[in-house]
Design a protein around this motif. Structure first.
Motif, PDB file in Angstrom:
ATOM      1  N   GLU A  95     -19.312 132.870  -3.287  1.00  0.00           N
ATOM      2  CA  GLU A  95     -18.325 132.760  -4.357  1.00  0.00           C
ATOM      3  C   GLU A  95     -18.700 131.663  -5.352  1.00  0.00           C
ATOM      4  N   PHE A  96     -19.278 130.573  -4.831  1.00  0.00           N
ATOM      5  CA  PHE A  96     -19.676 129.470  -5.707  1.00  0.00           C
ATOM      6  C   PHE A  96     -20.701 129.933  -6.734  1.00  0.00           C
ATOM      7  N   PHE A  97     -21.746 130.602  -6.278  1.00  0.00           N
ATOM      8  CA  PHE A  97     -22.789 131.031  -7.206  1.00  0.00           C
ATOM      9  C   PHE A  97     -22.305 132.144  -8.140  1.00  0.00           C
ATOM     10  N   ILE A  98     -21.387 132.987  -7.681  1.00  0.00           N
ATOM     11  CA  ILE A  98     -20.818 134.008  -8.564  1.00  0.00           C
ATOM     12  C   ILE A  98     -20.091 133.348  -9.733  1.00  0.00           C
ATOM     13  N   LEU A  99     -19.266 132.359  -9.435  1.00  0.00           N
ATOM     14  CA  LEU A  99     -18.525 131.675 -10.499  1.00  0.00           C
ATOM     15  C   LEU A  99     -19.456 130.859 -11.394  1.00  0.00           C
ATOM     16  N   LEU A 100     -20.454 130.200 -10.781  1.00  0.00           N
ATOM     17  CA  LEU A 100     -21.386 129.379 -11.562  1.00  0.00           C
ATOM     18  C   LEU A 100     -22.180 130.239 -12.544  1.00  0.00           C
ATOM     19  N   LEU A 101     -22.643 131.398 -12.103  1.00  0.00           N
ATOM     20  CA  LEU A 101     -23.420 132.276 -12.975  1.00  0.00           C
ATOM     21  C   LEU A 101     -22.532 132.963 -14.013  1.00  0.00           C
ATOM     22  N   THR A 102     -21.269 133.216 -13.672  1.00  0.00           N
ATOM     23  CA  THR A 102     -20.340 133.758 -14.665  1.00  0.00           C
ATOM     24  C   THR A 102     -20.135 132.770 -15.798  1.00  0.00           C
ATOM     25  N   LEU A 103     -19.932 131.506 -15.435  1.00  0.00           N
ATOM     26  CA  LEU A 103     -19.805 130.440 -16.433  1.00  0.00           C
ATOM     27  C   LEU A 103     -21.047 130.382 -17.315  1.00  0.00           C
ATOM     28  N   THR A 104     -22.214 130.492 -16.693  1.00  0.00           N
ATOM     29  CA  THR A 104     -23.469 130.428 -17.443  1.00  0.00           C
ATOM     30  C   THR A 104     -23.599 131.592 -18.420  1.00  0.00           C
ATOM     31  N   THR A 105     -23.168 132.771 -18.006  1.00  0.00           N
ATOM     32  CA  THR A 105     -23.176 133.930 -18.904  1.00  0.00           C
ATOM     33  C   THR A 105     -22.377 133.630 -20.165  1.00  0.00           C
ATOM     34  N   SER A 108     -16.743 131.051 -20.402  1.00  0.00           N
ATOM     35  CA  SER A 108     -17.434 129.828 -20.001  1.00  0.00           C
ATOM     36  C   SER A 108     -16.484 128.739 -19.507  1.00  0.00           C
ATOM     37  N   VAL A 109     -15.221 128.798 -19.904  1.00  0.00           N
ATOM     38  CA  VAL A 109     -14.270 127.736 -19.567  1.00  0.00           C
ATOM     39  C   VAL A 109     -13.461 128.054 -18.310  1.00  0.00           C
ATOM     40  N   LEU A 110     -13.022 129.284 -18.164  1.00  0.00           N
ATOM     41  CA  LEU A 110     -12.063 129.620 -17.101  1.00  0.00           C
ATOM     42  C   LEU A 110     -12.585 129.391 -15.678  1.00  0.00           C
ATOM     43  N   PRO A 111     -13.858 129.674 -15.355  1.00  0.00           N
ATOM     44  CA  PRO A 111     -14.305 129.440 -13.962  1.00  0.00           C
ATOM     45  C   PRO A 111     -14.228 127.994 -13.510  1.00  0.00           C
ATOM     46  N   TYR A 149     -11.797 125.973 -13.335  1.00  0.00           N
ATOM     47  CA  TYR A 149     -10.630 125.679 -12.505  1.00  0.00           C
ATOM     48  C   TYR A 149     -10.933 125.935 -11.033  1.00  0.00           C
ATOM     49  N   LEU A 150     -11.495 127.097 -10.730  1.00  0.00           N
ATOM     50  CA  LEU A 150     -11.809 127.425  -9.342  1.00  0.00           C
ATOM     51  C   LEU A 150     -12.965 126.594  -8.803  1.00  0.00           C
ATOM     52  N   LEU A 151     -13.983 126.373  -9.624  1.00  0.00           N
ATOM     53  CA  LEU A 151     -15.149 125.619  -9.163  1.00  0.00           C
ATOM     54  C   LEU A 151     -14.774 124.197  -8.758  1.00  0.00           C
ATOM     55  N   ILE A 152     -13.864 123.580  -9.509  1.00  0.00           N
ATOM     56  CA  ILE A 152     -13.432 122.226  -9.169  1.00  0.00           C
ATOM     57  C   ILE A 152     -12.358 122.268  -8.082  1.00  0.00           C
ATOM     58  N   GLY A 153     -11.398 123.182  -8.214  1.00  0.00           N
ATOM     59  CA  GLY A 153     -10.285 123.233  -7.273  1.00  0.00           C
ATOM     60  C   GLY A 153     -10.695 123.588  -5.857  1.00  0.00           C
ATOM     61  N   ILE A 154     -11.753 124.379  -5.677  1.00  0.00           N
ATOM     62  CA  ILE A 154     -12.187 124.799  -4.337  1.00  0.00           C
ATOM     63  C   ILE A 154     -13.296 123.910  -3.800  1.00  0.00           C
ATOM     64  N   TRP A 155     -14.315 123.641  -4.603  1.00  0.00           N
ATOM     65  CA  TRP A 155     -15.499 122.929  -4.108  1.00  0.00           C
ATOM     66  C   TRP A 155     -15.529 121.454  -4.515  1.00  0.00           C
ATOM     67  N   LYS A 198      -5.551 119.691 -14.739  1.00  0.00           N
ATOM     68  CA  LYS A 198      -5.544 118.894 -15.972  1.00  0.00           C
ATOM     69  C   LYS A 198      -6.599 119.408 -16.941  1.00  0.00           C
ATOM     70  N   LEU A 199      -7.794 119.644 -16.430  1.00  0.00           N
ATOM     71  CA  LEU A 199      -8.873 120.180 -17.259  1.00  0.00           C
ATOM     72  C   LEU A 199      -8.477 121.521 -17.864  1.00  0.00           C
ATOM     73  N   THR A 200      -7.915 122.402 -17.039  1.00  0.00           N
ATOM     74  CA  THR A 200      -7.560 123.743 -17.515  1.00  0.00           C
ATOM     75  C   THR A 200      -6.482 123.695 -18.579  1.00  0.00           C
ATOM     76  N   LEU A 201      -5.463 122.860 -18.387  1.00  0.00           N
ATOM     77  CA  LEU A 201      -4.381 122.780 -19.373  1.00  0.00           C
ATOM     78  C   LEU A 201      -4.886 122.246 -20.715  1.00  0.00           C
TER      79      LEU A 201
END
Length: 499
Positions: free
Chosen positions: A111-121, A142-145, A147-153, A164-167
């Motif tokens: 899941e980490f790499f899926i979100l990281l590569l989505t952000l990169t796209t 590029s912005v939305l992932p 939240y999950l990348l920080i909130g989970i990992w 805070k970042l997302t808002l």
């Protein structure tokens, strides 16, 4: 070139995401190799564009254009000028180094790499889009992932930092969307294509109203004071690769948006408001460096340092002359590489010592000499040592800014002095200071800390070396980079000057 190099560049990480969905979680090596292959492929194409771009001709090259939703003026329109070329290269370098820096990740790796590569796209798409609807679509991807990348990992107050970042960034996105729609309707072109919007004649009152709407929207992501407070918390809580992308690329996306949309399309509004931006940038530079001086957590030190260095970028943009704006763009590239390297090193040291507190570390150079050498060179880049990438970028910004705002620029130079103080103090205490090698608190409240002070392994050193090559290349011979940037900056500055 008939080959759609730009489309393939952002589609490679997207294709890797789709493939990863089908790969079982237990195949960890396969997941890592697919992610790395996509990153290296995009980086290779970024190199192709970098070396193939005709600097003499300048202008928009590698153009791919097709009708998408013509009723609303939405088209698939991608291309690159000299600025885009450099930022695409930056993105490719950072994501490749980020994947290598995350090689030992265990928790929910797929899941980490899926979100990281989505952000990169999304980031790749932003840096090549010339239709503002497409631009905004990639911007949100590029912005939305984050939240999950920080909130989970993430670590520490990760849920607070992620929210805070997302808002903050969603508020900025709302302003950007409002500004883009304003441009669409005010232009009379009924198109989101940048070239058509640039030829429109906007009322001076409209420009003065909508310039700050767009600039503040993008400036939020660029950590423009006083909208910067999400950034240190986000940096400190994010996992290593996310911190690298966050500071190395996403903050540059905000600065690029300021240059690409409000400054390029609303020149009269720019001339009216940019002196105010210069004053805000001064606060960024001085406050950020003072904030870094007061911190004891390594990530917070680098985070506040990033706020200060992004102030240099915004100061260069606000000066509205070719020297300063070219320096600001080179500073985007230099700071992106440097801060990516800084956060990679902090993550590697934390993984060994289980602490980020400077007071709990001393004499690390004796135990991990290779990581210490990279840390020293990165710190010297931050304080602008000649021969490293920070020097030509900051020199150009300050020389150009002095022509526009002499008093403000003199105040901003105080930030350089403060930066030298906290960087040299950090290097002395952490790497060469006397005392226990590490006095770390036990991780996660355990009774003992599994401290390992081994030096960097081959994968880690490969990631660090990839970044360091560009710091040295730009610092030793910046001319090719300035030539690339100036091919795009010249026409933009002429428009800002009313020419």
């Amino acid at each position: 070139m008939s080959f759609p190099v730009l489309s393939v560049m952002y589609c490679l990480p997207l294709a890797a995401v789709l493939v990863l969905f089908a790969v079982p979680e237990r195949l960890r090596t396969t997941i890592r190799l697919i992610s790395l292959a996509a990153s290296i492929g995009s980086l290779a194409l970024a190199f192709v564009v970098f070396f193939s771009y005709d600097r003499g001709a300048g202008g928009l090259q590698f153009v791919e254009r097709a009708a998408w939703i013509p009723t609303f003026g939405i088209s698939y329109f991608v291309g690159v000028n000299g600025i885009n070329v450099l930022l695409l290269l930056l993105t490719g370098v950072i994501i490749t180094a980020g994947v290598l820096a995350s090689w030992d990740l265990v928790h929910r790796q797929k899941e980490f790499f899926i979100l990281l590569l989505t952000l990169t796209t999304g980031v790749f798409g932003v840096f090549m889009s010339w239709n503002l609807f497409l631009f905004f679509l990639f911007y949100e991807i590029s912005v939305l992932p984050m939240y999950l990348l920080i909130g989970i990992w993430g670590t520490g107050r990760k849920e607070y930092a992620a929210m805070k970042l997302t808002l903050y960034l969603m508020a900025g996105s709302a302003l950007i969307l409002a500004g883009i729609l304003g441009l669409y309707f005010a232009s009379g072109a009924r198109s989101f294509d940048f070239d058509l919007l640039a030829r429109a004649s906007y009322d001076p009152r409209f420009q003065k109203i909508f310039f700050p709407i767009l600039f503040v929207g993008f400036g939020t992501l660029a950590a423009l004071w006083p909208l910067h407070t999400w950034s240190p918390d986000g940096h400190a809580s994010a996992p290593t690769a996310v911190s690298m992308l966050h500071a190395g690329v996403l903050m540059k996306l905000g600065a690029y948006g300021c240059l690409f949309v409000p400054m390029a399309l609303l020149p009269e509004g720019a001339r009216f408001w940019l002196p105010t931006v210069a004053l805000l940038s001064t606060v960024n530079i001085v406050y950020g460096s003072l904030g870094a001086t007061a911190q004891r957590d390594l990530k917070y030190i680098v985070a506040y340092s990033s706020v200060s260095h992004m102030g240099i970028v915004m100061l260069g943009l606000s000066a509205m002359n070719e020297t300063a704006v070219s320096g600001a763009v080179l500073q985007m590239f230099s700071h992106g590489i440097m801060t990516g390297l800084f956060f990679a090193l902090v993550g590697m040291i934390y993984g060994r010592t289980h602490t980020r507190m400077v007071g709990e570390q001393a004499g690390l150079a004796a135990r991990m000499p290779a990581l210490a050498a990279f840390f020293v060179l990165t710190g010297l880049t931050s304080l602008g040592l000649p021969g490293l990438s920070g020097f030509p970028a900051e020199l150009a910004v300050f020389l150009g800014a002095y022509r526009a705002y002499p008093a403000v620029t003199v105040i901003c130079t105080a930030g350089i002095v403060i930066t030298a103080f906290y960087i040299l103090r950090l290097l002395q205490r952490m790497l060469f200071g006397a005392g226990p090698v590490v006095a770390a608190a036990a991780p996660h409240g355990s009774a003992t800390a599994a401290v390992s002070l081994a030096d960097g392994n081959r994968v880690e050193l490969a990631a660090l070396s990839l970044l360091m090559v560009f710091i040295l290349a730009v610092g030793i011979y910046p001319r090719p980079y300035f030539q690339l940037i100036e091919s795009a900056v010249g026409p933009l500055v002429g428009r800002l000057a009313g020419g």
